[in-house]
Design an enzyme around this catalytic site. Structure first.
Site, PDB file in Angstrom:
ATOM      1  N   CYS A  76      61.894  55.818  32.271  1.00 46.47           N
ATOM      2  CA  CYS A  76      61.148  54.610  32.596  1.00 46.47           C
ATOM      3  C   CYS A  76      60.142  54.276  31.496  1.00 46.47           C
ATOM      4  O   CYS A  76      60.530  53.943  30.385  1.00 46.47           O
ATOM      5  CB  CYS A  76      60.477  54.776  33.958  1.00 46.47           C
ATOM      6  N   HIS A  77      58.832  54.373  31.764  1.00 49.59           N
ATOM      7  CA  HIS A  77      57.824  54.124  30.734  1.00 49.59           C
ATOM      8  C   HIS A  77      57.492  55.383  29.941  1.00 49.59           C
ATOM      9  O   HIS A  77      56.736  55.323  28.972  1.00 49.59           O
ATOM     10  CB  HIS A  77      56.545  53.562  31.360  1.00 49.59           C
TER      11      HIS A  77
END
Length: 203
Positions: free
Chosen positions: A124-125
């Protein structure tokens, strides 16, 4: 010392003797991106250590908004070394990842794993930490879509797949886009840690 968790009953001993480190701050980590890989690895017999910025519970979030579960850390980033661990995982959560990327100890640790040729996994991030650690250049990887410009500007090749396993560099790099990719992400980490490589090329 790596901590052996008991989040779920151990299913098999495929990863017995393997030690995995998870890096996180104490607030804003995406709940499932922290808990699910840890649970899967422990099911397979791995010892997993969650290292946080402070020796306080990690307050997770769900979808970056709703309060999630609190997760007690096993260690702090500052007092942790990469030696003795076989792989590192970087969960996402926008707030968590934005703070983790600026943490000197997080950058030190992920760089040490990469230099030792050990698997580095981020979801994800989480790949923001790869950008700030200089580990995206020349690698094929994925992330939450909004990170694409950052990763490409850092010299990476961004692709839109649920999991990308790049074994073409100095260390295996495993990345995924979002919580919906966790099954594939966790399975790729397990394969990378299996004896004799365990099929880490299968992405």
């Amino acid at each position: 010392m790596p901590h052996e968790g008991t989040a779920r009953e151990e299913r098999d001993g495929t990863l017995a003797g393997r030690n995995v480190l998870v890096l996180t701050t104490n607030y804003g980590t995406e709940q499932d991106e922290l808990r699910e890989p840890v649970a899967v690895l422990r099911e397979h017999g791995a010892r997993v250590t969650v290292a946080a910025t402070k020796d306080e519970p990690v307050r997770t979030l769900v979808s970056d908004r709703r309060p999630g579960a609190e997760v007690p850390p096993d260690a702090t980033l500052a007092r942790t070394e990469a030696d003795g661990y076989d792989a590192v995982i970087v969960p996402g959560g926008t707030i968590n990842a934005d703070h983790l990327r600026t943490d000197a100890d997080a950058r030190r640790l992920v760089t040490a794993f990469a230099e030792a040729g050990k698997p580095v996994a981020a979801i994800c991030h989480g790949p923001w930490l790869l950008v700030d650690s200089g580990l995206a250049e020349g690698r094929e990887l994925t992330s939450y879509p909004s990170l694409r410009p950052d990763l490409e500007n850092a010299g990476g090749t961004w692709v839109d797949r649920e999991v990308v396993v790049d074994t073409g560099g100095a260390h295996p790099l495993i990345t995924s886009r979002r919580p919906g990719d966790l099954d594939a992400f966790s399975a790729a980490v397990v394969r990378a840690l299996e004896p004799a490589g365990g099929g880490a090329n299968g992405a």
